[in-house]
Design a protein around this motif. Structure first.
Motif, PDB file in Angstrom:
ATOM      1  N   ALA A 130       0.837  -1.204   0.000  1.00  0.00           N
ATOM      2  CA  ALA A 130       0.000   0.000   0.000  1.00  0.00           C
ATOM      3  C   ALA A 130       0.873   1.255   0.000  1.00  0.00           C
ATOM      4  N   LEU A 131       1.939   1.240   0.798  1.00  0.00           N
ATOM      5  CA  LEU A 131       2.860   2.382   0.817  1.00  0.00           C
ATOM      6  C   LEU A 131       3.507   2.583  -0.547  1.00  0.00           C
ATOM      7  N   LEU A 132       3.920   1.495  -1.168  1.00  0.00           N
ATOM      8  CA  LEU A 132       4.583   1.588  -2.470  1.00  0.00           C
ATOM      9  C   LEU A 132       3.619   2.092  -3.542  1.00  0.00           C
ATOM     10  N   LYS A 133       2.401   1.587  -3.545  1.00  0.00           N
ATOM     11  CA  LYS A 133       1.411   2.058  -4.523  1.00  0.00           C
ATOM     12  C   LYS A 133       1.123   3.541  -4.316  1.00  0.00           C
ATOM     13  N   ARG A 134       0.995   3.942  -3.049  1.00  0.00           N
ATOM     14  CA  ARG A 134       0.730   5.359  -2.779  1.00  0.00           C
ATOM     15  C   ARG A 134       1.918   6.213  -3.210  1.00  0.00           C
ATOM     16  N   ALA A 135       3.131   5.719  -2.992  1.00  0.00           N
ATOM     17  CA  ALA A 135       4.322   6.458  -3.436  1.00  0.00           C
ATOM     18  C   ALA A 135       4.314   6.637  -4.948  1.00  0.00           C
ATOM     19  N   ARG A 136       3.937   5.590  -5.671  1.00  0.00           N
ATOM     20  CA  ARG A 136       3.865   5.686  -7.139  1.00  0.00           C
ATOM     21  C   ARG A 136       2.823   6.729  -7.573  1.00  0.00           C
ATOM     22  N   CYS A 137       1.707   6.752  -6.882  1.00  0.00           N
ATOM     23  CA  CYS A 137       0.673   7.751  -7.216  1.00  0.00           C
ATOM     24  C   CYS A 137       1.176   9.158  -6.929  1.00  0.00           C
ATOM     25  N   TYR A 138       1.796   9.337  -5.765  1.00  0.00           N
ATOM     26  CA  TYR A 138       2.347  10.657  -5.435  1.00  0.00           C
ATOM     27  C   TYR A 138       3.392  11.081  -6.464  1.00  0.00           C
ATOM     28  N   GLU A 139       4.230  10.146  -6.873  1.00  0.00           N
ATOM     29  CA  GLU A 139       5.254  10.466  -7.871  1.00  0.00           C
ATOM     30  C   GLU A 139       4.583  10.918  -9.173  1.00  0.00           C
ATOM     31  N   ARG A 182       4.000  14.943  -6.428  1.00  0.00           N
ATOM     32  CA  ARG A 182       4.074  15.212  -4.980  1.00  0.00           C
ATOM     33  C   ARG A 182       5.266  14.421  -4.459  1.00  0.00           C
ATOM     34  N   LEU A 183       6.440  14.856  -4.902  1.00  0.00           N
ATOM     35  CA  LEU A 183       7.664  14.104  -4.679  1.00  0.00           C
ATOM     36  C   LEU A 183       8.040  13.992  -3.209  1.00  0.00           C
ATOM     37  N   ASP A 184       7.735  15.021  -2.426  1.00  0.00           N
ATOM     38  CA  ASP A 184       8.027  14.952  -0.997  1.00  0.00           C
ATOM     39  C   ASP A 184       7.235  13.831  -0.333  1.00  0.00           C
ATOM     40  N   LEU A 185       5.974  13.679  -0.718  1.00  0.00           N
ATOM     41  CA  LEU A 185       5.140  12.624  -0.147  1.00  0.00           C
ATOM     42  C   LEU A 185       5.536  11.250  -0.683  1.00  0.00           C
ATOM     43  N   ALA A 186       5.916  11.206  -1.954  1.00  0.00           N
ATOM     44  CA  ALA A 186       6.401   9.951  -2.530  1.00  0.00           C
ATOM     45  C   ALA A 186       7.664   9.510  -1.798  1.00  0.00           C
ATOM     46  N   PHE A 187       8.546  10.458  -1.558  1.00  0.00           N
ATOM     47  CA  PHE A 187       9.798  10.151  -0.876  1.00  0.00           C
ATOM     48  C   PHE A 187       9.532   9.623   0.532  1.00  0.00           C
ATOM     49  N   ARG A 188       8.574  10.236   1.236  1.00  0.00           N
ATOM     50  CA  ARG A 188       8.230   9.783   2.591  1.00  0.00           C
ATOM     51  C   ARG A 188       7.759   8.329   2.564  1.00  0.00           C
ATOM     52  N   ASP A 189       6.874   7.996   1.625  1.00  0.00           N
ATOM     53  CA  ASP A 189       6.374   6.628   1.564  1.00  0.00           C
ATOM     54  C   ASP A 189       7.469   5.642   1.172  1.00  0.00           C
ATOM     55  N   GLU A 249      11.267  -2.913   4.685  1.00  0.00           N
ATOM     56  CA  GLU A 249      11.940  -3.861   3.787  1.00  0.00           C
ATOM     57  C   GLU A 249      13.137  -3.169   3.137  1.00  0.00           C
ATOM     58  N   PRO A 250      14.260  -3.123   3.829  1.00  0.00           N
ATOM     59  CA  PRO A 250      15.408  -2.359   3.323  1.00  0.00           C
ATOM     60  C   PRO A 250      15.959  -2.827   1.976  1.00  0.00           C
ATOM     61  N   ASN A 251      15.698  -4.062   1.601  1.00  0.00           N
ATOM     62  CA  ASN A 251      16.247  -4.587   0.351  1.00  0.00           C
ATOM     63  C   ASN A 251      15.202  -4.752  -0.732  1.00  0.00           C
ATOM     64  N   GLU A 305      14.426   1.094  -6.628  1.00  0.00           N
ATOM     65  CA  GLU A 305      14.343   1.700  -7.966  1.00  0.00           C
ATOM     66  C   GLU A 305      13.462   2.946  -7.946  1.00  0.00           C
ATOM     67  N   LEU A 306      12.337   2.860  -7.237  1.00  0.00           N
ATOM     68  CA  LEU A 306      11.450   4.027  -7.136  1.00  0.00           C
ATOM     69  C   LEU A 306      12.143   5.156  -6.386  1.00  0.00           C
ATOM     70  N   GLN A 307      12.911   4.817  -5.369  1.00  0.00           N
ATOM     71  CA  GLN A 307      13.650   5.827  -4.628  1.00  0.00           C
ATOM     72  C   GLN A 307      14.595   6.591  -5.559  1.00  0.00           C
ATOM     73  N   ASP A 308      15.305   5.860  -6.415  1.00  0.00           N
ATOM     74  CA  ASP A 308      16.205   6.510  -7.371  1.00  0.00           C
ATOM     75  C   ASP A 308      15.431   7.426  -8.308  1.00  0.00           C
ATOM     76  N   SER A 309      14.296   6.959  -8.786  1.00  0.00           N
ATOM     77  CA  SER A 309      13.462   7.745  -9.700  1.00  0.00           C
ATOM     78  C   SER A 309      12.950   9.017  -9.024  1.00  0.00           C
ATOM     79  N   VAL A 310      12.489   8.870  -7.798  1.00  0.00           N
ATOM     80  CA  VAL A 310      11.969  10.031  -7.054  1.00  0.00           C
ATOM     81  C   VAL A 310      13.096  11.019  -6.774  1.00  0.00           C
ATOM     82  N   LYS A 311      14.241  10.511  -6.356  1.00  0.00           N
ATOM     83  CA  LYS A 311      15.382  11.409  -6.082  1.00  0.00           C
ATOM     84  C   LYS A 311      15.807  12.157  -7.337  1.00  0.00           C
TER      85      LYS A 311
END
Length: 156
Positions: A78-87, A91-98, A106-108, A114-120
């Motif tokens: 759910a967090l990952l899907k919401r991050a994708r929607c924010y991206e 709404r990059l700040d909210l995507a980054f938070r999620d 899940e650190p790995n 990959e989404l983190q790299d895209s958002v950054k």
């Protein structure tokens, strides 16, 4: 009855009948207690439908993710899907938070990394900065009689 509706909705999802899925899942949600674990699953399926329906439905997808997180606060999907929607909505700040919150669970998680790299990268292009030390993790709790009511609770 909720299980039958869930299965019917899943069958409709395979046929890309997004409106049918949402109708079946909404009926199932109305039959379940608002904090039932199946509620998070049903809402997650609805999120997938909203996301496939296009950018205009992303705010609804975000709302459903938040409701799913009210039932299951550490639901990385759910967090990952919401991050994708924010991206997608810039709404990059909210995507980054999620993304950050998924990676604390899940650190790995390769998809999240990959989404983190895209958002950054997008944040760099748009000169958006977020200090990772300032990001807070939150739990979402359902409150009141309606599953539409949420309160945010800071985790210690």
């Amino acid at each position: 009855m909720p299980q039958e509706l869930k299965e019917e909705g899943n069958s409709l999802f395979q046929k890309c009948d997004h409106k049918g899925v949402m109708l079946k899942h909404e009926k199932a949600l109305n039959l379940l207690p608002m904090n039932h674990t199946d509620a998070a699953y049903l809402r997650s399926n609805m999120v997938a439908c909203y996301m496939q329906m296009g950018l205009g439905e992303h705010p609804r997808a975000i709302a459903e993710c938040t409701l799913a997180l009210g039932v299951s606060p550490r639901d990385s999907k759910a967090l990952l899907k919401r991050a994708r929607c924010y991206e997608a909505l810039n709404r990059l700040d909210l995507a980054f938070r999620d993304v950050y919150n998924v990676l604390t669970i899940e650190p790995n998680n390769l998809t999240t990394l990959e989404l983190q790299d895209s958002v950054k990268m997008a944040m760099d292009e748009m000169s958006v900065t977020v200090n990772e030390n300032d990001i807070e993790s939150f739990d979402y709790e359902l409150s009141g009689e309606s599953s539409q009511l949420l309160k945010v609770v800071k985790r210690s």
